[in-house]
Design a protein around this motif. Sequence first.
Motif, PDB file in Angstrom:
ATOM      1  N   HIS A  51      18.160 -44.818 -96.768  1.00  0.00           N
ATOM      2  CA  HIS A  51      18.717 -45.984 -97.956  1.00  0.00           C
ATOM      3  C   HIS A  51      18.144 -45.929 -99.470  1.00  0.00           C
ATOM      4  O   HIS A  51      18.894 -46.146-100.322  1.00  0.00           O
ATOM      5  CB  HIS A  51      18.537 -47.360 -97.338  1.00  0.00           C
ATOM      6  CG  HIS A  51      19.054 -47.544 -96.039  1.00  0.00           C
ATOM      7  ND1 HIS A  51      20.601 -47.470 -95.888  1.00  0.00           N
ATOM      8  CD2 HIS A  51      18.780 -48.135 -94.871  1.00  0.00           C
ATOM      9  CE1 HIS A  51      20.820 -47.626 -94.629  1.00  0.00           C
ATOM     10  NE2 HIS A  51      19.701 -48.275 -93.875  1.00  0.00           N
ATOM     11  N   ALA A  55      20.643 -44.854-102.558  1.00  0.00           N
ATOM     12  CA  ALA A  55      20.625 -45.944-103.665  1.00  0.00           C
ATOM     13  C   ALA A  55      20.127 -45.198-104.989  1.00  0.00           C
ATOM     14  O   ALA A  55      20.968 -45.528-105.945  1.00  0.00           O
ATOM     15  CB  ALA A  55      19.656 -47.215-103.397  1.00  0.00           C
ATOM     16  N   ARG A  59      23.127 -44.178-108.092  1.00  0.00           N
ATOM     17  CA  ARG A  59      22.824 -44.524-109.549  1.00  0.00           C
ATOM     18  C   ARG A  59      22.965 -43.131-110.368  1.00  0.00           C
ATOM     19  O   ARG A  59      22.753 -43.322-111.761  1.00  0.00           O
ATOM     20  CB  ARG A  59      21.583 -45.171-109.782  1.00  0.00           C
ATOM     21  CG  ARG A  59      21.429 -46.816-109.112  1.00  0.00           C
ATOM     22  CD  ARG A  59      22.506 -47.425-109.873  1.00  0.00           C
ATOM     23  NE  ARG A  59      22.568 -47.743-111.183  1.00  0.00           N
ATOM     24  CZ  ARG A  59      22.914 -48.960-111.881  1.00  0.00           C
ATOM     25  NH1 ARG A  59      23.280 -49.891-110.902  1.00  0.00           N
ATOM     26  NH2 ARG A  59      22.679 -48.935-113.004  1.00  0.00           N
ATOM     27  N   GLN A 126      22.244 -52.598 -98.246  1.00  0.00           N
ATOM     28  CA  GLN A 126      22.913 -53.531 -99.479  1.00  0.00           C
ATOM     29  C   GLN A 126      21.600 -53.943 -99.814  1.00  0.00           C
ATOM     30  O   GLN A 126      21.446 -54.238-101.252  1.00  0.00           O
ATOM     31  CB  GLN A 126      23.667 -54.404 -98.873  1.00  0.00           C
ATOM     32  CG  GLN A 126      25.230 -53.840 -98.334  1.00  0.00           C
ATOM     33  CD  GLN A 126      26.046 -54.863 -97.779  1.00  0.00           C
ATOM     34  OE1 GLN A 126      25.570 -55.819 -97.397  1.00  0.00           O
ATOM     35  NE2 GLN A 126      27.340 -54.365 -97.278  1.00  0.00           N
ATOM     36  N   GLN A 129      19.985 -51.283-102.321  1.00  0.00           N
ATOM     37  CA  GLN A 129      20.955 -50.705-103.207  1.00  0.00           C
ATOM     38  C   GLN A 129      20.813 -52.014-104.300  1.00  0.00           C
ATOM     39  O   GLN A 129      20.893 -51.841-105.544  1.00  0.00           O
ATOM     40  CB  GLN A 129      22.287 -50.908-102.784  1.00  0.00           C
ATOM     41  CG  GLN A 129      23.145 -50.280-104.022  1.00  0.00           C
ATOM     42  CD  GLN A 129      22.934 -48.787-104.405  1.00  0.00           C
ATOM     43  OE1 GLN A 129      22.987 -48.038-103.659  1.00  0.00           O
ATOM     44  NE2 GLN A 129      22.569 -48.560-105.588  1.00  0.00           N
ATOM     45  N   ASP A 133      19.471 -51.297-108.015  1.00  0.00           N
ATOM     46  CA  ASP A 133      20.647 -51.852-109.321  1.00  0.00           C
ATOM     47  C   ASP A 133      19.867 -52.853-110.075  1.00  0.00           C
ATOM     48  O   ASP A 133      19.994 -52.380-111.292  1.00  0.00           O
ATOM     49  CB  ASP A 133      21.818 -52.492-108.608  1.00  0.00           C
ATOM     50  CG  ASP A 133      22.709 -51.292-107.997  1.00  0.00           C
ATOM     51  OD1 ASP A 133      22.674 -50.262-108.148  1.00  0.00           O
ATOM     52  OD2 ASP A 133      23.694 -51.631-107.340  1.00  0.00           O
TER      53      ASP A 133
END
Length: 154
Positions: A51, A55, A59, A126, A129, A133
């Motif tokens: 993960h 992630a 990006r 999620q 991420q 982010d």
Amino acid sequence: MKNIVLLLAFLGLSACAGKYNIKSSESSVNYVVNTAHVINQGGNSKDMDTHVSRALMVRGLKVTDSESVTNIPKTDILVKYTDSWQWDITMYLRAVDITFYDKSGNIIASGNYTNSVFHEWPNEGQVVQKIVDDIFEKLRITPGKKQASNPTKP
């Protein structure tokens, strides 16, 4: 009475939500990042290894990884994370901390997620991420493009 019920319902629902927190160094804003190296945790965190790397790739970064801090390839940032899991009928993510380090080993940013006492069962991909982010947004990182106010580190 209706207002009290609505207030209790709101408090009950908000107590179930996890909390995110992002911190960064002011000198790291507009940091240029094209490559990242992730220090994997392995073992129980094998999915989290994936993960975190994914992630960063989403990006636009070129990502390498290893379980060792020795012989790290040349990279713009080093990424380490810790995760904590708990059991309640099934395993759920209790907390995760992700930290970005510069080439000199200085912390440039960190982000974490902490599940509430009345926890939810979040999708860990999620959650990771969102942390990544949010760090990118806070640092105003745009992969592959040289930023105007790039910090210089010795």
